[in-house]
Design a protein around this motif. Structure first.
Motif, short mmCIF file in Angstrom:
data_model
loop_
_atom_site.label_atom_id
_atom_site.label_comp_id
_atom_site.label_asym_id
_atom_site.label_seq_id
_atom_site.Cartn_x
_atom_site.Cartn_y
_atom_site.Cartn_z
N HIS A 1 0.84 -1.20 0.00
CA HIS A 1 0.00 0.00 0.00
C HIS A 1 0.87 1.25 0.00
O HIS A 1 1.98 1.23 0.51
N PRO A 2 0.33 2.34 -0.55
CA PRO A 2 0.98 3.62 -0.34
C PRO A 2 0.56 4.18 1.01
O PRO A 2 -0.53 3.89 1.51
N ALA A 3 1.42 4.97 1.63
CA ALA A 3 1.10 5.66 2.88
C ALA A 3 1.15 7.16 2.58
O ALA A 3 2.15 7.65 2.06
N VAL A 4 0.07 7.84 2.91
CA VAL A 4 -0.06 9.26 2.60
C VAL A 4 -0.10 10.05 3.89
O VAL A 4 -0.95 9.80 4.75
N ARG A 5 0.82 10.98 4.05
CA ARG A 5 0.85 11.85 5.23
C ARG A 5 -0.18 12.95 5.03
O ARG A 5 -0.26 13.57 3.97
N VAL A 6 -1.00 13.19 6.06
CA VAL A 6 -2.08 14.18 5.97
C VAL A 6 -2.09 15.08 7.19
O VAL A 6 -1.43 14.80 8.20
N THR A 7 -2.86 16.14 7.10
CA THR A 7 -3.27 16.93 8.26
C THR A 7 -4.78 16.76 8.35
O THR A 7 -5.46 16.62 7.32
N GLY A 8 -5.32 16.71 9.55
CA GLY A 8 -6.75 16.49 9.72
C GLY A 8 -7.14 15.03 9.58
O GLY A 8 -8.13 14.69 8.92
N LEU A 9 -6.39 14.15 10.20
CA LEU A 9 -6.62 12.71 10.08
C LEU A 9 -8.02 12.29 10.51
O LEU A 9 -8.68 11.51 9.83
N SER B 1 -0.64 3.11 16.63
CA SER B 1 0.11 4.34 16.42
C SER B 1 1.60 4.05 16.42
O SER B 1 2.08 3.21 17.18
N LEU B 2 2.27 4.75 15.55
CA LEU B 2 3.72 4.69 15.53
C LEU B 2 4.24 5.67 16.58
O LEU B 2 3.50 6.54 17.03
N PRO B 3 5.50 5.60 16.95
CA PRO B 3 6.00 6.54 17.96
C PRO B 3 5.82 8.01 17.56
O PRO B 3 5.71 8.87 18.42
N THR B 4 5.75 8.28 16.25
CA THR B 4 5.67 9.67 15.81
C THR B 4 4.40 10.00 15.02
O THR B 4 4.24 11.13 14.57
N HIS B 5 3.51 9.01 14.81
CA HIS B 5 2.34 9.22 13.95
C HIS B 5 1.12 8.43 14.45
O HIS B 5 1.27 7.35 15.02
N ARG B 6 -0.08 8.97 14.17
CA ARG B 6 -1.33 8.21 14.25
C ARG B 6 -1.68 7.80 12.82
O ARG B 6 -1.34 8.52 11.88
N ARG B 7 -2.39 6.65 12.66
CA ARG B 7 -2.66 6.21 11.30
C ARG B 7 -3.89 5.32 11.23
O ARG B 7 -4.33 4.74 12.22
N PHE B 8 -4.44 5.23 10.02
CA PHE B 8 -5.50 4.27 9.73
C PHE B 8 -5.34 3.77 8.31
O PHE B 8 -4.61 4.34 7.50
N TYR B 9 -6.04 2.66 8.04
CA TYR B 9 -6.06 2.07 6.71
C TYR B 9 -7.48 2.13 6.16
O TYR B 9 -8.45 2.09 6.92
N THR B 10 -7.58 2.18 4.85
CA THR B 10 -8.86 2.06 4.17
C THR B 10 -8.61 1.32 2.87
O THR B 10 -7.48 0.92 2.59
N GLN B 11 -9.67 1.12 2.11
CA GLN B 11 -9.56 0.50 0.78
C GLN B 11 -10.34 1.33 -0.20
O GLN B 11 -11.41 1.86 0.14
N ASP B 12 -9.82 1.44 -1.41
CA ASP B 12 -10.61 2.08 -2.45
C ASP B 12 -11.67 1.07 -2.92
O ASP B 12 -11.68 -0.08 -2.45
N GLU C 1 -2.97 3.69 3.29
CA GLU C 1 -2.69 4.11 4.67
C GLU C 1 -2.63 5.64 4.71
O GLU C 1 -2.04 6.26 3.82
N PHE C 2 -3.23 6.22 5.74
CA PHE C 2 -3.15 7.66 5.97
C PHE C 2 -2.59 7.88 7.36
O PHE C 2 -3.03 7.21 8.31
N LEU C 3 -1.62 8.76 7.48
CA LEU C 3 -1.01 8.98 8.78
C LEU C 3 -0.75 10.46 8.99
O LEU C 3 -0.59 11.23 8.04
N GLU C 4 -0.75 10.84 10.27
CA GLU C 4 -0.55 12.24 10.65
C GLU C 4 0.47 12.28 11.78
O GLU C 4 0.35 11.51 12.75
N PRO C 5 1.45 13.16 11.68
CA PRO C 5 2.44 13.27 12.75
C PRO C 5 1.78 13.66 14.06
O PRO C 5 0.84 14.45 14.10
N LEU C 6 2.27 13.09 15.15
CA LEU C 6 1.83 13.50 16.47
C LEU C 6 2.44 14.85 16.79
O LEU C 6 3.56 15.15 16.39
N THR C 7 1.70 15.65 17.52
CA THR C 7 2.23 16.98 17.87
C THR C 7 2.77 16.98 19.27
O THR C 7 2.47 16.16 20.08
#
Length: 126
Positions: free
Chosen positions: A75-83, A102-113, A120-126
């Protein structure tokens, strides 16, 4: 000669013949991307290309593949804002949202087209 890898240009996914309309519905409405024209020499092959609507440097090309079977893991993983907002919008469009660990530096989820490509969509933790 020194060679440097500079950036990822696009991600190529596959789909079965005749799925372009359902793919457009997902990538244009649910992900709010824009469709970009394929070069004239490639249009006869079917498929469709999409780009981030906000001018971001993200392109997803979906090509037609005989005997298509969606990959189970790749899968591709796409970094986003507004997860969270993206997850809600995908669910509103009937797409599955499966939160990953969650990864140590990101929250993430998976979906399917609509044809089963895993995203995969992931957003850095603040």
């Amino acid at each position: 000669m020194f060679v440097m890898l500079a950036a990822l240009d696009h991600v190529q996914l596959a789909a079965p013949a005749g799925s372009e309309d359902v793919l457009r519905s997902f990538y244009l409405a649910a992900l709010q991307m824009t469709e970009i024209p394929k070069p004239a020499g490639l249009t006869r092959r079917g498929g469709c290309w999409f780009a981030a609507a906000d001018g971001g440097r993200l392109e997803i090309h979906v090509g037609i593949e005989d005997g298509f079977r969606p990959p189970r893991k790749a899968h591709p993983a796409v970094r986003v804002t507004g997860l969270d907002a993206l997850a809600a919008r995908l669910e509103q469009h009937g797409a599955p949202v499966v939160w990953g660990v969650s990864l140590p530096t990101h929250r993430r989820f998976y979906t399917q087209d609509p044809v089963g490509n895993r995203l995969e969509f992931l957003e850095p933790l603040t």
